[in-house]
Scaffold this active site. Sequence first.
Site, PDB file in Angstrom:
ATOM      1  N   ASP A   1     -17.261 -39.089  -0.694  1.00  0.00           N
ATOM      2  CA  ASP A   1     -17.286 -39.701   0.632  1.00  0.00           C
ATOM      3  C   ASP A   1     -17.773 -38.609   1.589  1.00  0.00           C
ATOM      4  OD1 ASP A   1     -16.689 -40.553   3.211  1.00  0.00           O
ATOM      5  OD2 ASP A   1     -14.789 -41.501   2.631  1.00  0.00           O
TER       6      ASP A   1
ATOM      7  N   TYR B   1     -22.740 -47.390  16.913  1.00  0.00           N
ATOM      8  CA  TYR B   1     -23.807 -47.059  15.947  1.00  0.00           C
ATOM      9  C   TYR B   1     -24.950 -46.352  16.671  1.00  0.00           C
ATOM     10  CZ  TYR B   1     -27.497 -47.745  12.445  1.00  0.00           C
ATOM     11  OH  TYR B   1     -28.526 -47.543  11.540  1.00  0.00           O
TER      12      TYR B   1
END
Length: 242
Positions: free
Chosen positions: A59, A151
Amino acid sequence: MRKTVLITGASRGIGRQCALDLSFDYDVIINYNNSEKEAKELLGLLKANGSNSIMIKADVSDRRQVDDMVEKIISYYGRIDALINNAGIARQELFCDVKSEDLKRMTDINLGGTFNCTQAVLKEMINKKCGKIINMSSVWGITGASCEVVYSATKAAIIGFTKALAKEVSLSGITVNAVAPGVIDTDMCKFDEETLEGIREEIPLGRIGDTKDVSGVVKFLLSEAASYITGQVINVSGGFVV
Ligand code: NAP
């Protein structure tokens, strides 16, 4: 000797296509997080193309996992020549509905992942006085997108990161560039046909982008032909954003 390239988020979409395109010339390290089956299938394809590839689960938002990944790469290949910071997540929602956990998760992966992987490989690149880093931004990082405020913010941050780091490491022989795709056909951009038609109408080149449109630019940025390019953001959006 063949060069090595670490591609984060290579199990699907743009990262997968970059891995396929680069596998003829590079030993590609596939980083994935959840999509093990897809990563395994890709590994077989890369090997068939002649790439001495490996796959590593990590990750990118977790610094310890990233450090372990880079350690494995250095001990297996003895080198790391290029890094493509591609792993990312997106989410569409009204700004007022964004929860602080969502802000943290997206920032940790999109910006933190880029930070973690870059810092983990840089020592080796600085020692060797060469290296290429490519960061996946987005046209939304340039113009901003409604309902994708967080984002857009992470992708704008990646542009600042790219420009600043390019200046800092240039004398160590390292180039740092960003690619800013528009709307590319991957799992991240699944829309109904009516929405897609509306998007197509707004794109001067008249079509949704293919992952190959992005991987071709990545391949160029890694090539000798791009050795005098650093700190740049290459917009790959069919003219959607000019
Ligand atoms: P995608 O098809 O959804 O693939 C995302 C990839 O990122 C997957 O391989 C996924 O791996 C990986 N990933 C996500 N979180 C991760 C984590 N914490 N650690 C490691 N890997 C992780 O997306 P895509 O469209 O190919 O997007 C790739 C990049 O391009 C992203 O940075 C995205 O923001 C950017 N981009 C995409 C578009 C577009 O239109 N598609 C436009 C502009 C920019 P697992 O499945 O293994 O977890």
